[in-house]
Design a protein around this motif. Structure first.
Motif, PDB file in Angstrom:
ATOM      1  N   ARG A 242       0.824  -1.204   0.000  1.00 17.24           N
ATOM      2  CA  ARG A 242       0.000   0.000   0.000  1.00 17.24           C
ATOM      3  C   ARG A 242       0.859   1.256   0.000  1.00 17.24           C
ATOM      4  NH1 ARG A 242      -4.725  -1.528   4.452  1.00 17.24           N
ATOM      5  NH2 ARG A 242      -5.739  -3.171   3.185  1.00 17.24           N
TER       6      ARG A 242
ATOM      7  N   ARG B 149      -5.182  -2.294  -7.579  1.00 15.79           N
ATOM      8  CA  ARG B 149      -6.060  -2.067  -6.431  1.00 15.79           C
ATOM      9  C   ARG B 149      -6.064  -3.242  -5.449  1.00 15.79           C
ATOM     10  NH1 ARG B 149      -6.252   2.248  -5.107  1.00 15.79           N
ATOM     11  NH2 ARG B 149      -8.231   1.958  -3.986  1.00 15.79           N
TER      12      ARG B 149
ATOM     13  N   TYR C  43      -5.781  -3.197  -1.536  1.00 18.56           N
ATOM     14  CA  TYR C  43      -6.866  -2.576  -0.784  1.00 18.56           C
ATOM     15  C   TYR C  43      -8.119  -3.452  -0.714  1.00 18.56           C
ATOM     16  CZ  TYR C  43      -3.895   1.470  -1.543  1.00 18.56           C
ATOM     17  OH  TYR C  43      -2.830   2.325  -1.567  1.00 18.56           O
ATOM     18  N   LYS C  44      -8.046  -4.662  -1.310  1.00 21.62           N
ATOM     19  CA  LYS C  44      -9.237  -5.489  -1.401  1.00 21.62           C
ATOM     20  C   LYS C  44      -9.115  -6.701  -0.496  1.00 21.62           C
ATOM     21  CE  LYS C  44     -11.764  -4.186  -3.901  1.00 21.62           C
ATOM     22  NZ  LYS C  44     -12.685  -3.015  -3.769  1.00 21.62           N
TER      23      LYS C  44
ATOM     24  N   GLU D 144     -14.822  -4.975  -7.397  1.00 25.48           N
ATOM     25  CA  GLU D 144     -14.522  -3.561  -7.519  1.00 25.48           C
ATOM     26  C   GLU D 144     -15.645  -2.721  -6.931  1.00 25.48           C
ATOM     27  OE1 GLU D 144     -11.845  -3.092 -11.553  1.00 25.48           O
ATOM     28  OE2 GLU D 144     -13.989  -2.756 -11.663  1.00 25.48           O
TER      29      GLU D 144
ATOM     30  N   ASP E 172     -12.571   2.172  -6.904  1.00 27.82           N
ATOM     31  CA  ASP E 172     -11.646   1.444  -7.764  1.00 27.82           C
ATOM     32  C   ASP E 172     -11.849   1.829  -9.229  1.00 27.82           C
ATOM     33  OD1 ASP E 172     -10.656  -0.013  -5.571  1.00 27.82           O
ATOM     34  OD2 ASP E 172     -12.234  -1.514  -5.771  1.00 27.82           O
TER      35      ASP E 172
ATOM     36  N   ALA F 251      -2.345   3.160  -9.996  1.00 27.71           N
ATOM     37  CA  ALA F 251      -3.602   2.695  -9.407  1.00 27.71           C
ATOM     38  C   ALA F 251      -3.410   2.184  -7.986  1.00 27.71           C
ATOM     39  CB  ALA F 251      -4.217   1.598 -10.274  1.00 27.71           C
ATOM     40  N   GLN F 252      -2.196   1.789  -7.667  1.00 33.15           N
ATOM     41  CA  GLN F 252      -1.886   1.318  -6.320  1.00 33.15           C
ATOM     42  C   GLN F 252      -1.933   2.458  -5.310  1.00 33.15           C
ATOM     43  OE1 GLN F 252       1.178  -1.596  -6.874  1.00 33.15           O
ATOM     44  NE2 GLN F 252       1.753  -1.549  -4.698  1.00 33.15           N
ATOM     45  N   ASP F 253      -1.944   3.708  -5.801  1.00 31.79           N
ATOM     46  CA  ASP F 253      -1.992   4.911  -4.965  1.00 31.79           C
ATOM     47  C   ASP F 253      -0.922   4.882  -3.881  1.00 31.79           C
ATOM     48  OD1 ASP F 253      -2.935   7.410  -4.246  1.00 31.79           O
ATOM     49  OD2 ASP F 253      -4.433   6.616  -2.865  1.00 31.79           O
TER      50      ASP F 253
END
Length: 269
Positions: free
Chosen positions: A76, A101, A104-105, A111, A115, A154-156
């Protein structure tokens, strides 16, 4: 989030590839690694995104030893674009990017709107929003590069680790990608072969040579004619870029700085 690398040693196959490296990637800045082939850049980056286990030393993420964090938690915070990139994804572009993502799941969770919004934004950021439904395997090398960069976005993450991100990209997309990295304002650790690109985009550079950090500082302080000769074995002049004012390295392509030094650099690569 700041990265501190302290006395890092990495070795495999009976060979030391990084020996006692110390360097810092300051929060919100782009920190570049440059050096000849075989100098240890990729190995050092692999230790930061936990693909390689150091034999000694440590990597600190915001003051915490990275090895003490659970993999999901570190995922993360740190996203990577390595050189060894999968080419066998039987997935669409959108599905590949959505993999970012995953940290985070929960298991088997689908989704949500967040997402979907993030995936759409990062695809647009890298200029691949019109290709979301295409198969990843049908893309060119440069297109795949941009999709995998979108997956990292997208992984932020707090920290981006990028190993030669401009490979396979034409000049326009190289410029766009580097501008995008600047706009991200994230802690970024990036290796680059193109010294002029490094001089333009990086706030700070660390020069690796034979597994050791031999110079650190701003591009203007580090990229000197003397370093070009000593580390890269080439003759070069450093001038101001006529458009940006950044340091611009003009290489003498007719002859190396020293033939024996150049041969030694090439043999290490």
């Amino acid at each position: 989030m700041r990265i501190d690398i302290e006395d890092l040693h990495i070795g495999y196959a009976g060979r030391t590839v990084v020996a006692g490296a110390h360097l810092v990637a300051v929060e919100g800045e782009i920190t570049g690694l440059v050096g000849p082939n075989g100098s240890g850049k990729s190995s050092l980056l692999r230790a930061v995104y936990r693909h390689l286990q150091p034999t000694a030393g440590r990597v600190l993420l915001g003051g915490t030893d990275l090895s003490e964090l659970p993999p999901l938690q570190s995922a993360r915070h740190v996203a990577a674009l390595p050189q060894e990139r999968g080419s066998d994804f039987e997935l669409t572009v959108r599905e590949v990017v959505a993999m970012g993502r995953t940290p985070y799941k929960r298991a088997f969770a689908g989704e949500d709107a967040t997402d979907r919004d993030i995936v759409a934004k990062v695809l647009s950021d890298v200029g691949m929003d019109g290709c979301a439904g295409r198969r990843f395997t049908a893309l060119s090398g440069g297109e795949r590069q941009r999709v995998l960069l979108a997956r990292a976005f997208a992984q932020d993450p707090d920290v981006l680790v990028l190993d030669e991100p401009t490979n396979h990209l034409d000049v326009r997309h190289q410029v766009e990608l580097l501008a995008l990295l600047r706009a991200q304002c994230r802690t970024t650790l990036v290796s680059l072969h193109d010294l002029n690109a490094a001089a333009s985009v990086c706030d700070r550079l660390h020069v690796l040579h034979a597994g050791a950090v031999v110079a650190s500082g701003t591009p203007r302080d580090v990229l000197t004619p003397e370093l070009m000769a000593d580390v890269f074995g080439v003759r070069a002049a450093v001038v101001d870029h006529p458009l940006t004012g950044d340091p611009l390295i003009a290489f003498d392509h007719r002859a190396p700085a020293d033939a024996e030094a150049a041969m030694a650099v090439e043999s290490r690569g």
